[in-house]
Design a protein around this motif. Structure first.
Motif, mmCIF file in Angstrom:
data_model
loop_
_atom_site.group_PDB
_atom_site.id
_atom_site.type_symbol
_atom_site.label_atom_id
_atom_site.label_comp_id
_atom_site.label_asym_id
_atom_site.label_seq_id
_atom_site.Cartn_x
_atom_site.Cartn_y
_atom_site.Cartn_z
ATOM 1 N N LYS A 76 10.512 -12.654 -17.110
ATOM 2 C CA LYS A 76 9.069 -12.814 -17.219
ATOM 3 C C LYS A 76 8.298 -11.912 -16.263
ATOM 4 O O LYS A 76 7.065 -11.993 -16.214
ATOM 5 N N ASN A 77 9.000 -11.069 -15.516
ATOM 6 C CA ASN A 77 8.365 -10.171 -14.536
ATOM 7 C C ASN A 77 7.446 -10.941 -13.587
ATOM 8 O O ASN A 77 6.330 -10.501 -13.282
ATOM 9 N N THR A 78 7.930 -12.074 -13.111
ATOM 10 C CA THR A 78 7.092 -12.958 -12.311
ATOM 11 C C THR A 78 7.859 -13.522 -11.128
ATOM 12 O O THR A 78 9.025 -13.905 -11.259
ATOM 13 N N MET A 79 7.193 -13.566 -9.979
ATOM 14 C CA MET A 79 7.701 -14.239 -8.794
ATOM 15 C C MET A 79 6.852 -15.477 -8.550
ATOM 16 O O MET A 79 5.653 -15.488 -8.834
ATOM 17 N N TYR A 80 7.476 -16.514 -7.984
ATOM 18 C CA TYR A 80 6.799 -17.778 -7.741
ATOM 19 C C TYR A 80 6.933 -18.192 -6.286
ATOM 20 O O TYR A 80 7.877 -17.818 -5.594
ATOM 21 N N LEU A 81 5.990 -18.990 -5.835
ATOM 22 C CA LEU A 81 6.079 -19.632 -4.535
ATOM 23 C C LEU A 81 5.695 -21.094 -4.709
ATOM 24 O O LEU A 81 4.521 -21.406 -4.908
ATOM 25 N N GLN A 82 6.690 -21.973 -4.653
ATOM 26 C CA GLN A 82 6.440 -23.403 -4.698
ATOM 27 C C GLN A 82 6.160 -23.880 -3.281
ATOM 28 O O GLN A 82 7.019 -23.748 -2.403
ATOM 29 N N MET A 83 4.986 -24.426 -3.058
ATOM 30 C CA MET A 83 4.565 -24.863 -1.738
ATOM 31 C C MET A 83 4.453 -26.380 -1.733
ATOM 32 O O MET A 83 3.678 -26.957 -2.495
ATOM 33 N N ASN A 84 5.219 -27.015 -0.868
ATOM 34 C CA ASN A 84 5.235 -28.467 -0.743
ATOM 35 C C ASN A 84 4.816 -28.878 0.658
ATOM 36 O O ASN A 84 4.854 -28.089 1.596
ATOM 37 N N SER A 85 4.436 -30.138 0.795
ATOM 38 C CA SER A 85 4.033 -30.696 2.092
ATOM 39 C C SER A 85 3.017 -29.808 2.787
ATOM 40 O O SER A 85 3.131 -29.505 3.976
ATOM 41 N N LEU A 86 2.010 -29.421 2.055
ATOM 42 C CA LEU A 86 1.007 -28.506 2.583
ATOM 43 C C LEU A 86 0.175 -29.160 3.678
ATOM 44 O O LEU A 86 -0.099 -30.367 3.633
ATOM 45 N N ASN A 87 -0.208 -28.358 4.653
ATOM 46 C CA ASN A 87 -1.096 -28.816 5.713
ATOM 47 C C ASN A 87 -2.196 -27.789 5.923
ATOM 48 O O ASN A 87 -2.180 -26.706 5.339
ATOM 49 N N ALA A 88 -3.158 -28.128 6.764
ATOM 50 C CA ALA A 88 -4.326 -27.277 6.957
ATOM 51 C C ALA A 88 -3.962 -25.892 7.472
ATOM 52 O O ALA A 88 -4.683 -24.925 7.206
#
Length: 127
Positions: A76-88
């Motif tokens: 898919k010519n795509t990179m991803y970044l799954q971000m969990n437990s986000l903070n300020a």
């Protein structure tokens, strides 16, 4: 001309999750190691995560290790970044970047050699 376009940014509450995407066109995606960087207000741009050409190797900044997952789908010519437990402290403009390399499994944690950059996508985490 290699063009990178980030998407998926937005507003999220602390403790929540968000997934960013980076679509690449104008080049052979699998020739590039990929990276995510971010820049918060008043701060220098910093490394976040990187992934090798085939996705088999990844690297993370200490600040996001264990919370973020970087991956890629070469079909898919795509990179991803799954971000969990986000903070300020994760609030920043997030940029994706591409680095041409003959190394199949190497990752790169500095901006040197990343010749192509996206326009950035804003991530805002509310306290």
């Amino acid at each position: 001309q290699v063009v990178l376009v980030e998407s998926g940014g937005g507003l999220v509450k602390a403790g929540g999750s968000l997934r960013l995407s980076c679509a690449v066109s104008g080049g052979a995606f699998s020739n590039y190691a990929m990276g995510w960087f971010r820049q918060a207000p008043g701060k220098e741009r910093e490394f976040v995560a990187s992934v090798s050409r085939r996705g088999g190797s990844t690297g993370y900044a200490d600040a996001v290790k264990g919370r973020f997952i970087v991956s890629r789908d070469n079909a898919k010519n795509t990179m991803y970044l799954q971000m969990n437990s986000l903070n300020a402290e994760d609030t920043a403009i997030y940029y994706c970047a591409a680095k041409y390399t003959i190394q199949w499994d190497s990752t790169y944690d500095g901006p040197q050699g990343y010749a192509y950059w996206g326009q950035g996508t804003q991530v805002t985490v509310s306290s």
